[in-house]
Design a protein around this motif. Sequence first.
Motif, PDB file in Angstrom:
ATOM      1  N   ARG A  28       2.046   1.748  -3.531  1.00 31.41           N
ATOM      2  CA  ARG A  28       1.380   1.997  -4.429  1.00 31.41           C
ATOM      3  C   ARG A  28       1.301   3.854  -4.448  1.00 31.41           C
ATOM      4  O   ARG A  28       1.207   4.309  -5.175  1.00 31.41           O
ATOM      5  CB  ARG A  28      -0.033   1.278  -3.710  1.00 31.41           C
ATOM      6  CG  ARG A  28       0.030   0.343  -4.741  1.00 31.41           C
ATOM      7  CD  ARG A  28      -1.447  -0.645  -4.601  1.00 31.41           C
ATOM      8  NE  ARG A  28      -0.922  -2.084  -5.357  1.00 31.41           N
ATOM      9  CZ  ARG A  28      -0.978  -3.556  -4.720  1.00 31.41           C
ATOM     10  NH1 ARG A  28      -1.588  -3.246  -3.234  1.00 31.41           N
ATOM     11  NH2 ARG A  28      -0.971  -4.256  -5.376  1.00 31.41           N
ATOM     12  N   HIS A  29       1.032   4.137  -2.675  1.00 28.58           N
ATOM     13  CA  HIS A  29       1.069   5.683  -2.666  1.00 28.58           C
ATOM     14  C   HIS A  29       1.255   6.442  -3.033  1.00 28.58           C
ATOM     15  O   HIS A  29       1.839   7.334  -3.383  1.00 28.58           O
ATOM     16  CB  HIS A  29       0.927   5.673  -1.446  1.00 28.58           C
ATOM     17  CG  HIS A  29       0.566   6.785  -1.072  1.00 28.58           C
ATOM     18  ND1 HIS A  29      -0.492   7.891  -0.854  1.00 28.58           N
ATOM     19  CD2 HIS A  29       1.293   8.240  -0.379  1.00 28.58           C
ATOM     20  CE1 HIS A  29      -0.752   9.211  -0.428  1.00 28.58           C
ATOM     21  NE2 HIS A  29       0.798   9.369   0.460  1.00 28.58           N
TER      22      HIS A  29
ATOM     23  N   GLY B  65       1.829   9.052  -6.796  1.00 34.38           N
ATOM     24  CA  GLY B  65       2.363  10.356  -6.731  1.00 34.38           C
ATOM     25  C   GLY B  65       2.649  11.048  -7.314  1.00 34.38           C
ATOM     26  O   GLY B  65       2.479  11.509  -7.806  1.00 34.38           O
TER      27      GLY B  65
ATOM     28  N   ARG C 155       0.932  -1.157   0.160  1.00 34.20           N
ATOM     29  CA  ARG C 155      -0.021  -0.377  -0.157  1.00 34.20           C
ATOM     30  C   ARG C 155       0.816   1.195  -0.088  1.00 34.20           C
ATOM     31  O   ARG C 155       0.640   1.961  -0.801  1.00 34.20           O
ATOM     32  CB  ARG C 155      -1.359  -0.161   0.974  1.00 34.20           C
ATOM     33  CG  ARG C 155      -1.694   0.931   1.158  1.00 34.20           C
ATOM     34  CD  ARG C 155      -2.966   0.607   2.418  1.00 34.20           C
ATOM     35  NE  ARG C 155      -3.822  -0.268   2.628  1.00 34.20           N
ATOM     36  CZ  ARG C 155      -4.140  -0.493   2.796  1.00 34.20           C
ATOM     37  NH1 ARG C 155      -4.733  -0.546   4.517  1.00 34.20           N
ATOM     38  NH2 ARG C 155      -4.896  -2.034   2.848  1.00 34.20           N
ATOM     39  N   ALA C 156       1.662   1.412   0.861  1.00 34.32           N
ATOM     40  CA  ALA C 156       2.614   2.286   0.567  1.00 34.32           C
ATOM     41  C   ALA C 156       3.569   2.285  -0.379  1.00 34.32           C
ATOM     42  O   ALA C 156       3.700   3.969  -0.922  1.00 34.32           O
ATOM     43  CB  ALA C 156       3.763   2.391   1.684  1.00 34.32           C
TER      44      ALA C 156
END
Length: 195
Positions: free
Chosen positions: A36-37, A41, A33-34
Amino acid sequence: AAAANMQQVRGMDGVVEVIDLNAQDRIEATPERALRHLVLGVTLLLLQAVVRLTLIAVDPFVTGRGLSPLEWAVCVAWIGVSLYSEGYRGFQKAFVPRTVARAFHLATHPRPLFVVFAPAFAMALFHARPKRLVVSWMVVFLVVLAVIGVRHLPVPWRSIVDIGVVAGLVWGLASLVATFARALQKAGYATAYFG
């Protein structure tokens, strides 16, 4: 056998770095998840530029002006140059592998300030080797100068330049998404290419 899992990547600066394609133990602990985030960006920054420039690039066609045969020839040639130099060499072979690698590094070694400025970290705008910092900031500076210069071009030349830039950015976006997806599948790809 270990050498079969290694791949050499040459950046635009000529530096050859080795990527370990099979270090699964490093990626298993990576919070997807991190990652992908962080990659999202950078993707959104590029996508914003694509949308903004596309609106300018289509101006001659929306207004009904069109392009003359000479302008079409220049446009097609410029698209080819942009796809090769910006899309392939700039994004696919240099920016994207480095950005994805730094994203994986940050996901596995988070620091609060680095996480806050994750897209800038992933683009090697800070906390990188001195040469990489200079190259990254020079690219930013040159892009800003190019944007200022292109704004002063008359229609349709500004649109022609922007069409080529959009083509290169779209190639870069596709390369970023594909490389990120492949890196998620090939554990350890990124941590060996921290640059």
